[in-house]
Design an enzyme around this catalytic site. Structure first.
Site, PDB file in Angstrom:
ATOM      1  N   LYS A  38     -20.911 -11.198  42.552  1.00  0.00           N
ATOM      2  CA  LYS A  38     -21.684 -12.188  43.305  1.00  0.00           C
ATOM      3  C   LYS A  38     -20.778 -13.323  43.788  1.00  0.00           C
ATOM      4  O   LYS A  38     -20.829 -13.719  44.960  1.00  0.00           O
ATOM      5  CB  LYS A  38     -22.801 -12.764  42.429  1.00  0.00           C
ATOM      6  CG  LYS A  38     -23.907 -11.789  42.092  1.00  0.00           C
ATOM      7  CD  LYS A  38     -24.882 -12.425  41.111  1.00  0.00           C
ATOM      8  CE  LYS A  38     -25.982 -11.470  40.696  1.00  0.00           C
ATOM      9  NZ  LYS A  38     -26.929 -12.099  39.739  1.00  0.00           N
ATOM     10  N   GLY A  66     -23.382 -13.647  32.168  1.00  0.00           N
ATOM     11  CA  GLY A  66     -22.030 -13.707  32.689  1.00  0.00           C
ATOM     12  C   GLY A  66     -21.979 -14.801  33.731  1.00  0.00           C
ATOM     13  O   GLY A  66     -22.881 -14.906  34.566  1.00  0.00           O
ATOM     14  N   ALA A  74     -23.854 -16.258  38.452  1.00  0.00           N
ATOM     15  CA  ALA A  74     -24.273 -15.889  37.101  1.00  0.00           C
ATOM     16  C   ALA A  74     -25.141 -14.644  37.166  1.00  0.00           C
ATOM     17  O   ALA A  74     -25.776 -14.354  38.189  1.00  0.00           O
ATOM     18  CB  ALA A  74     -25.051 -17.035  36.460  1.00  0.00           C
ATOM     19  N   ASP A  75     -25.147 -13.908  36.063  1.00  0.00           N
ATOM     20  CA  ASP A  75     -26.050 -12.771  35.925  1.00  0.00           C
ATOM     21  C   ASP A  75     -26.515 -12.714  34.477  1.00  0.00           C
ATOM     22  O   ASP A  75     -25.705 -12.811  33.563  1.00  0.00           O
ATOM     23  CB  ASP A  75     -25.376 -11.458  36.310  1.00  0.00           C
ATOM     24  CG  ASP A  75     -26.391 -10.327  36.377  1.00  0.00           C
ATOM     25  OD1 ASP A  75     -27.129 -10.274  37.387  1.00  0.00           O
ATOM     26  OD2 ASP A  75     -26.484  -9.548  35.420  1.00  0.00           O
ATOM     27  N   THR A  76     -27.820 -12.575  34.286  1.00  0.00           N
ATOM     28  CA  THR A  76     -28.408 -12.568  32.950  1.00  0.00           C
ATOM     29  C   THR A  76     -29.124 -11.252  32.701  1.00  0.00           C
ATOM     30  O   THR A  76     -29.811 -10.731  33.578  1.00  0.00           O
ATOM     31  CB  THR A  76     -29.409 -13.733  32.796  1.00  0.00           C
ATOM     32  OG1 THR A  76     -28.726 -14.966  33.035  1.00  0.00           O
ATOM     33  CG2 THR A  76     -30.024 -13.762  31.395  1.00  0.00           C
TER      34      THR A  76
END
Length: 194
Positions: A56, A109, A72-74
């Site tokens: 991203k 992340g 961010a990635d959750t």
């Protein structure tokens, strides 16, 4: 303490935007709009969220050419299974039932990417969430509310859902952006903010 350098948030998440704004960051929202494929069997959740955050951030950095991009990635993880955003009500119910009565991991992340220098740094934050067992009436009421839509693991701790609580780790991580880790990255890699 927020950086004086504006952050380009590579996300349309209203929760991430709110966390950053409330903490005093100057942000510009520019969602990456990349494809987010489901993880392949055997993929570790920590690797999955780290890679998506980097993808991203790098997509927005390439498109813009300058600026400090934050992505961010959750995802949630239960016994090695990665739980992303549910596809529909049935998928949300599957996720809720899988987590009931357990402590589950929430992983985010994050990636900070300095576009003009092609430099980046990333990290993964892990928190533990405790789920209590729901009765059928509670479960159906929650599913009927659609509060699960668009949320990793099919719930939102920020919505004060009474069946879930943060047992260990960062509350803001469970919301979708570990603010303590972001602060540490900005302090430890000051060259990114110059």
């Amino acid at each position: 303490m927020p950086t004086s350098v504006p952050l380009i948030l590579a996300s349309a998440s209203p929760r991430r935007k709110q966390l950053l704004t409330e903490a005093g960051y100057t942000i510009e929202v520019d969602p990456s709009d990349i494809d987010e494929p489901e993880p392949t069997p055997g993929t570790l959740a920590v690797d999955y969220v780290a890679l998506l955050a980097w993808r991203k951030a790098s997509a927005v950095a390439r498109r813009r050419g300058n600026g400090l991009v934050l992505a961010a990635d959750t995802a949630c993880a239960v016994e090695g299974e990665i739980l992303n955003k549910p596809e529909d009500r049935a998928d949300a119910e599957r996720m809720i039932r899988l987590q009931e009565g357990r402590d589950t991991k929430v992983l985010t992340g994050i990636c900070l990417y300095r576009a003009e220098r092609d430099e980046w740094v990333g990290a993964v934050e892990i928190s533990v969430v405790r789920f209590r067992v729901l009765d059928n009436a509670e479960r159906h009421a929650f599913l009927d509310s659609n509060r699960w839509a668009g949320k990793a693991g099919a719930y939102g701790v920020q919505d004060s859902d009474p069946f879930v609580s943060v047992a260990r780790g960062s509350f803001t991580n469970v919301v979708g952006l570990p603010m303590e880790r972001l602060t540490a990255l900005l302090q430890n890699f000051p060259n990114l903010t110059r």
